[in-house]
Design a protein around this motif. Structure first.
Motif, mmCIF file in Angstrom:
data_model
loop_
_atom_site.group_PDB
_atom_site.id
_atom_site.type_symbol
_atom_site.label_atom_id
_atom_site.label_comp_id
_atom_site.label_asym_id
_atom_site.label_seq_id
_atom_site.Cartn_x
_atom_site.Cartn_y
_atom_site.Cartn_z
ATOM 1 N N THR A 113 -7.868 -2.413 3.833
ATOM 2 C CA THR A 113 -7.156 -1.455 2.987
ATOM 3 C C THR A 113 -8.006 -0.223 2.675
ATOM 4 O O THR A 113 -7.556 0.914 2.852
ATOM 5 C CB THR A 113 -6.678 -2.129 1.687
ATOM 6 N N GLU A 114 -9.216 -0.413 2.220
ATOM 7 C CA GLU A 114 -10.064 0.737 1.871
ATOM 8 C C GLU A 114 -10.404 1.569 3.099
ATOM 9 O O GLU A 114 -10.428 2.806 3.022
ATOM 10 C CB GLU A 114 -11.326 0.295 1.141
ATOM 11 N N ARG A 115 -10.670 0.906 4.217
ATOM 12 C CA ARG A 115 -10.963 1.652 5.447
ATOM 13 C C ARG A 115 -9.740 2.460 5.877
ATOM 14 O O ARG A 115 -9.875 3.565 6.405
ATOM 15 C CB ARG A 115 -11.423 0.708 6.546
ATOM 16 N N TYR A 116 -8.568 1.900 5.668
ATOM 17 C CA TYR A 116 -7.333 2.606 5.981
ATOM 18 C C TYR A 116 -7.242 3.891 5.167
ATOM 19 O O TYR A 116 -7.087 4.985 5.717
ATOM 20 C CB TYR A 116 -6.133 1.690 5.688
ATOM 21 N N PHE A 117 -7.361 3.764 3.850
ATOM 22 C CA PHE A 117 -7.233 4.944 2.999
ATOM 23 C C PHE A 117 -8.369 5.942 3.213
ATOM 24 O O PHE A 117 -8.174 7.145 3.077
ATOM 25 C CB PHE A 117 -7.119 4.544 1.526
ATOM 26 N N ALA A 118 -9.535 5.455 3.587
ATOM 27 C CA ALA A 118 -10.663 6.350 3.851
ATOM 28 C C ALA A 118 -10.479 7.141 5.143
ATOM 29 O O ALA A 118 -11.087 8.202 5.304
ATOM 30 C CB ALA A 118 -11.959 5.544 3.915
ATOM 31 N N SER A 119 -9.632 6.674 6.033
ATOM 32 C CA SER A 119 -9.523 7.320 7.345
ATOM 33 C C SER A 119 -8.232 8.094 7.579
ATOM 34 O O SER A 119 -8.191 8.948 8.456
ATOM 35 C CB SER A 119 -9.677 6.272 8.439
ATOM 36 N N ILE A 120 -7.182 7.834 6.809
ATOM 37 C CA ILE A 120 -5.888 8.395 7.214
ATOM 38 C C ILE A 120 -5.805 9.923 7.111
ATOM 39 O O ILE A 120 -5.174 10.548 7.966
ATOM 40 C CB ILE A 120 -4.689 7.726 6.494
ATOM 41 N N PRO A 141 -1.245 -1.204 4.609
ATOM 42 C CA PRO A 141 -1.475 -2.614 4.260
ATOM 43 C C PRO A 141 -0.241 -3.310 3.678
ATOM 44 O O PRO A 141 -0.267 -3.874 2.585
ATOM 45 C CB PRO A 141 -2.627 -2.539 3.259
ATOM 46 N N SER A 142 0.839 -3.307 4.431
ATOM 47 C CA SER A 142 2.100 -3.880 3.952
ATOM 48 C C SER A 142 2.048 -5.399 3.849
ATOM 49 O O SER A 142 2.862 -5.995 3.148
ATOM 50 C CB SER A 142 3.255 -3.456 4.857
ATOM 51 N N GLN A 143 1.093 -6.033 4.527
ATOM 52 C CA GLN A 143 0.973 -7.484 4.410
ATOM 53 C C GLN A 143 0.214 -7.875 3.147
ATOM 54 O O GLN A 143 0.170 -9.040 2.794
ATOM 55 C CB GLN A 143 0.305 -8.062 5.661
ATOM 56 N N GLU A 144 -0.380 -6.893 2.508
ATOM 57 C CA GLU A 144 -1.057 -7.132 1.228
ATOM 58 C C GLU A 144 -0.129 -6.690 0.107
ATOM 59 O O GLU A 144 -0.333 -5.663 -0.528
ATOM 60 C CB GLU A 144 -2.358 -6.342 1.166
ATOM 61 N N ARG A 152 -3.475 1.561 -5.202
ATOM 62 C CA ARG A 152 -4.345 2.301 -4.275
ATOM 63 C C ARG A 152 -3.554 3.390 -3.563
ATOM 64 O O ARG A 152 -4.052 4.500 -3.347
ATOM 65 C CB ARG A 152 -4.997 1.342 -3.266
ATOM 66 N N THR A 153 -2.320 3.088 -3.223
ATOM 67 C CA THR A 153 -1.454 4.088 -2.596
ATOM 68 C C THR A 153 -1.196 5.234 -3.568
ATOM 69 O O THR A 153 -1.309 6.406 -3.197
ATOM 70 C CB THR A 153 -0.117 3.454 -2.160
#
Length: 176
Positions: A113-120, A141-144, A152-153
């Motif tokens: 999740t954090e890597r996702y938000f850090a990269s998008i 992170p829809s599975q979370e 976070r979103t």
């Protein structure tokens, strides 16, 4: 997901079982292989052999999905890095994302999740619209399903402000 279900899928793939009216064509064959891979029933060697029998562009994309579907932390990390690398074609990029998300145990991908938000944002501004959209939607992170994911979103959207309205819309839709 269960051993019995995976046995049934394996039997369909091997041809030792059949269903009336169901033809195991190339596309279904790869779907069965990916399902077995996600269930830990395909080794890298088996996946390579499957690719050897279907070296078409569609076969290569399907192989990427099956590879990324393997239920190991290493396979998921490799897939995540491939996705962010920007080196795959649009089709193969989408295929790796699909495989990354094929999990029986959501814990395998919960740490991204954090890597996702850090990269998008960087990916949104640095890749083609199609590739960036695949990342934003496909890796969300829809599975979370948790309050923490929603928060976070919301935090990311607040930091984004009114910039990049298309990115905002995709995140709002994913959040919903």
């Amino acid at each position: 997901r269960t051993e019995a279900q995976l046995d049934a899928v394996a039997a369909l793939l091997e041809g030792s079982a059949s269903l009336p009216g169901l033809e195991v064509d190339t596309d279904l064959r790869w779907s069965l292989i990916s399902a077995l891979s996600a269930g830990g029933r395909q080794s890298p060697q088996q996946l390579q052999a499957a690719l050897g029998s279907d070296s078409t562009a569609k076969g290569k994309s399907s192989w990427y999905t099956a590879q990324a579907a393997r239920p190991t932390a290493e396979a998921k990390a490799e897939a995540f890095e491939q996705i962010l690398s920007g080196t795959l074609s649009n089709d193969n990029h989408g295929a790796v994302i699909a495989g990354f998300n094929m999990v029986h145990d959501p814990q395998l991908i919960s740490g991204y999740t954090e890597r996702y938000f850090a990269s998008i944002l960087k990916k949104w501004t640095g890749l083609s619209h199609e590739m960036a959209k695949q990342i934003v939607v496909g890796l969300y992170p829809s599975q979370e399903v948790s309050q923490a994911t929603i928060e976070r979103t919301d935090q990311f959207l607040q930091e984004l402000g009114e910039q990049h309205p298309a990115l905002r819309r995709l995140l709002l839709e994913s959040r919903a």
